[in-house]
Design a protein around this motif. Structure first.
Motif, short mmCIF file in Angstrom:
data_model
loop_
_atom_site.label_atom_id
_atom_site.label_comp_id
_atom_site.label_asym_id
_atom_site.label_seq_id
_atom_site.Cartn_x
_atom_site.Cartn_y
_atom_site.Cartn_z
N ASN A 58 0.83 -1.22 0.00
CA ASN A 58 0.00 0.00 0.00
C ASN A 58 0.85 1.26 0.00
N GLU A 59 1.95 1.21 0.77
CA GLU A 59 2.82 2.39 0.88
C GLU A 59 3.41 2.73 -0.49
N ALA A 60 3.79 1.68 -1.24
CA ALA A 60 4.36 1.92 -2.57
C ALA A 60 3.29 2.45 -3.53
N LYS A 61 2.07 1.93 -3.40
CA LYS A 61 0.97 2.43 -4.24
C LYS A 61 0.75 3.92 -3.99
N LEU A 62 0.77 4.29 -2.71
CA LEU A 62 0.55 5.70 -2.36
C LEU A 62 1.64 6.60 -2.94
N LEU A 63 2.83 6.04 -3.11
CA LEU A 63 3.92 6.84 -3.67
C LEU A 63 3.84 6.90 -5.19
N GLY A 64 2.77 6.32 -5.75
CA GLY A 64 2.53 6.47 -7.19
C GLY A 64 3.22 5.43 -8.05
N ILE A 65 3.66 4.32 -7.45
CA ILE A 65 4.30 3.27 -8.24
C ILE A 65 3.21 2.46 -8.94
N GLY A 66 3.29 2.40 -10.28
CA GLY A 66 2.24 1.73 -11.05
C GLY A 66 2.50 0.25 -11.19
N MET A 67 1.41 -0.48 -11.49
CA MET A 67 1.49 -1.92 -11.73
C MET A 67 2.09 -2.15 -13.11
N GLY A 68 2.99 -3.14 -13.22
CA GLY A 68 3.52 -3.50 -14.52
C GLY A 68 4.56 -2.57 -15.09
N GLU A 69 5.02 -1.62 -14.29
CA GLU A 69 6.06 -0.70 -14.79
C GLU A 69 7.40 -1.44 -14.92
N PRO A 70 8.13 -1.23 -16.02
CA PRO A 70 9.45 -1.83 -16.13
C PRO A 70 10.37 -1.34 -15.02
N TYR A 71 11.07 -2.31 -14.42
CA TYR A 71 11.92 -1.99 -13.27
C TYR A 71 13.01 -1.00 -13.64
N PHE A 72 13.63 -1.19 -14.81
CA PHE A 72 14.77 -0.32 -15.16
C PHE A 72 14.34 1.14 -15.29
N LYS A 73 13.05 1.35 -15.64
CA LYS A 73 12.57 2.73 -15.75
C LYS A 73 12.28 3.33 -14.38
N MET A 74 12.00 2.48 -13.40
CA MET A 74 11.54 2.96 -12.10
C MET A 74 12.66 3.02 -11.06
N LYS A 75 13.82 2.47 -11.42
CA LYS A 75 14.89 2.30 -10.45
C LYS A 75 15.17 3.57 -9.64
N SER A 76 15.31 4.68 -10.33
CA SER A 76 15.69 5.91 -9.62
C SER A 76 14.56 6.39 -8.71
N ILE A 77 13.33 6.22 -9.16
CA ILE A 77 12.19 6.64 -8.31
C ILE A 77 12.12 5.77 -7.06
N LEU A 78 12.37 4.47 -7.25
CA LEU A 78 12.35 3.57 -6.10
C LEU A 78 13.42 3.99 -5.09
N GLN A 79 14.60 4.32 -5.61
CA GLN A 79 15.68 4.75 -4.73
C GLN A 79 15.32 6.03 -3.99
N LYS A 80 14.76 6.95 -4.74
CA LYS A 80 14.42 8.25 -4.16
C LYS A 80 13.47 8.09 -2.97
N HIS A 81 12.49 7.19 -3.11
CA HIS A 81 11.51 7.01 -2.03
C HIS A 81 11.90 5.90 -1.07
N LYS A 82 13.12 5.36 -1.24
CA LYS A 82 13.57 4.27 -0.38
C LYS A 82 12.60 3.08 -0.40
N ILE A 83 12.20 2.71 -1.60
CA ILE A 83 11.32 1.55 -1.76
C ILE A 83 12.18 0.33 -2.02
N THR A 84 11.96 -0.74 -1.21
CA THR A 84 12.76 -1.95 -1.38
C THR A 84 12.13 -2.84 -2.44
N ALA A 85 12.96 -3.36 -3.35
CA ALA A 85 12.47 -4.24 -4.41
C ALA A 85 12.94 -5.66 -4.17
N PHE A 86 12.09 -6.65 -4.47
CA PHE A 86 12.43 -8.06 -4.33
C PHE A 86 12.21 -8.80 -5.64
N SER A 87 13.14 -9.70 -5.97
CA SER A 87 12.88 -10.63 -7.06
C SER A 87 11.78 -11.58 -6.60
#
Length: 431
Positions: A58-87
């Motif tokens: 839910n926290e990631a959804k609130l930060l505007g992370i969309g479903m199905g977005e390519p990871y390589f495009k989102m990497k910097s946004i994830l870092q900026k918001h300190k969002i942890t990614a898992f394989s």
DNA sequence: TCTGGGGTCCTAGGACCC
DNA sequence: TCTGGGGTCCTAGGACCC
């Protein structure tokens, strides 16, 4: 005239109440079960090859992370918001899914496992659960498995889906939709109706139908059927509160079993391609054996990257087996000539797949008079290999044709440090 | 540089048969 | 020149789901 005669479908014989139990952000919740420090922190789970984002807390959804977005495009946004990614770790998720379903079965035997993170349960009228009862069911699942769920109860499955969506927004995670509520159905956009995908949604919007209430109110059933097939008409009836989809407790027999995956890096030579196909055949045939199934036909295909700006190439081949088989060694003999018939040099291949068709179980096998495959011996050997691999991890023992290095293998850089199943956990401890 | 995987169901149309 | 009608089976393509 009744619906059955007119439209060729039956209204559910079991009239009653359907509860949809839906795990919240399932893959993310699973990661949290094994790492509670992630609670209330924004996290996402990635698809195979760490390709795109397929689950968000839910926290990631609130930060505007969309479903199905390519990871390589989102990497910097994830870092900026300190969002942890898992394989993704499907063994782990499958294990937890099983525990959730078993917990539901301690509440009622009427459980339909609809997907890895959803189950329908059925209640006859006289046993209709109260809101308080739903809350207790929910508490039990959370307490026993650690996975948070939402529960929606309604007179039809399609309405139960709506109810579960409402439940997700409520603090107690439960909601009862007593009847097709006009006001509530107006809040449901056509895209969000179960059974209405992108195409049908666009079609509905074009004729001025924007929400579930309007869809349910369309006057001409014959017209609905002609435009959306019997499937769409069923959806309309379900929205009107008339149950057309019953509970399916028995797992339906599979029609096909498929293993396909993109490579982490393209394959450009025959030798690696051959090894990749034998590796995929190993996995696909293991899947077949673990379900006790035999295939009468096998299809293989390969393709280049459809997103790349280079010439696209894809090709496929099919073979019929003389005798239905689950035998890797027998299938191996067919694989090489098939691959030679579809492989063309000079392309950068990105993805391949193997599909088994025309499945049957052991009793459905028609023996062949001229059969000279040592089936019993092969089966015994494969049985031992399967057991070793299930205990010590996939591909611990495998045919030499699978190769050794496998540089094209799936990327999983963000895998959480969790043993994927209990038996492997025991192995890790024993070391 | 990097863009998921695995399924089901329905329908229309062609081939073939009498 | 006339150019049936009805049934079955198979396949490809389109729609949907998580």
């Amino acid at each position: 005239m009744n619906l059955e005669e007119r439209f060729n479908f039956r209204v559910s014989p079991s009239d009653g109440w359907y509860a949809l139990v839906d795990c919240n952000n399932f893959y993310c919740s699973c990661e949290r079960v094994y790492n509670p420090s992630l609670k209330e922190r924004p996290i996402v789970v990635l698809s195979n090859n760490d390709g795109c984002i397929i689950a968000r807390s839910n926290e990631a959804k609130l930060l505007g992370i969309g479903m199905g977005e390519p990871y390589f495009k989102m990497k910097s946004i994830l870092q900026k918001h300190k969002i942890t990614a898992f394989s993704s770790n499907y063994e782990l998720y499958g294990d937890l899914s099983h525990r959730v379903m078993e917990t539901l079965r301690t509440i009622t035997p009427y459980v339909e496992v609809y997907s890895v993170d959803e189950a329908f349960t059925f209640w006859p009228h006289r046993l209709k659960p109260t809101l308080d009862a739903l809350r207790q069911f929910r508490e039990r699942v959370i307490r026993w498995t650690g996975v948070p769920v939402s529960i929606g109860l309604a007179p039809t499955k399609t309405l139960a889906k709506v109810a579960a969506k409402v439940a997700k927004k409520r603090a107690d995670g439960c909601y009862i939709l007593e009847e097709p509520d006009e006001y509530l159905l107006q809040q449901v956009e056509v895209e969000d109706i179960w059974g209405v995908g992108r195409r049908y949604a666009r079609k509905l919007r074009k004729i001025g139908v924007h929400d579930a209430a309007a869809f349910a109110k369309l006057p001409d059933d014959d017209w609905i059927r002609s435009q959306f097939t019997v499937v769409g008409l069923r959806t309309v009836y379900e929205l009107r509160g008339i149950s057309c989809l019953g509970l399916e407790m028995l797992e339906p027999e599979r029609k096909g079993i498929c293993h396909s995956r993109a490579f982490s890096q393209p394959i450009t030579n025959y030798k690696e391609m051959r090894e990749a196909f034998f590796t995929y055949l190993t996995r696909a045939s293991t899947k077949l054996r673990s379900r006790g199934l035999y295939a009468r036909a096998m299809q293989i295909w390969l393709q280049t990257n459809r997103f790349a700006e280079e010439p696209y190439y894809s090709n496929a081949a099919v073979v019929q087996f003389p005798v239905a088989s689950q035998d890797f060694f027998e299938m191996s003999q067919y694989l090489e000539p098939m691959l030679q018939s579809i492989y063309t040099d000079g392309y950068r291949y990105k993805k391949i797949g193997i599909l088994f068709l025309d499945l049957c179980n052991e009793t459905g096998i028609q023996p062949d008079l001229f059969d000279n495959i040592p089936r019993t011996r092969n089966a015994a050997l494969l049985n031992v290999m399967d057991r070793l691999n299930s205990r010590y991890g996939k591909l611990t023992v495998h045919a030499a044709s699978c190769g050794k290095e496998r540089p094209w293998e799936m990327r999983r850089e963000k895998l959480s440090p969790v043993a994927p199943n209990w038996r492997q956990l025991a192995v890790v401890k024993a070391k």
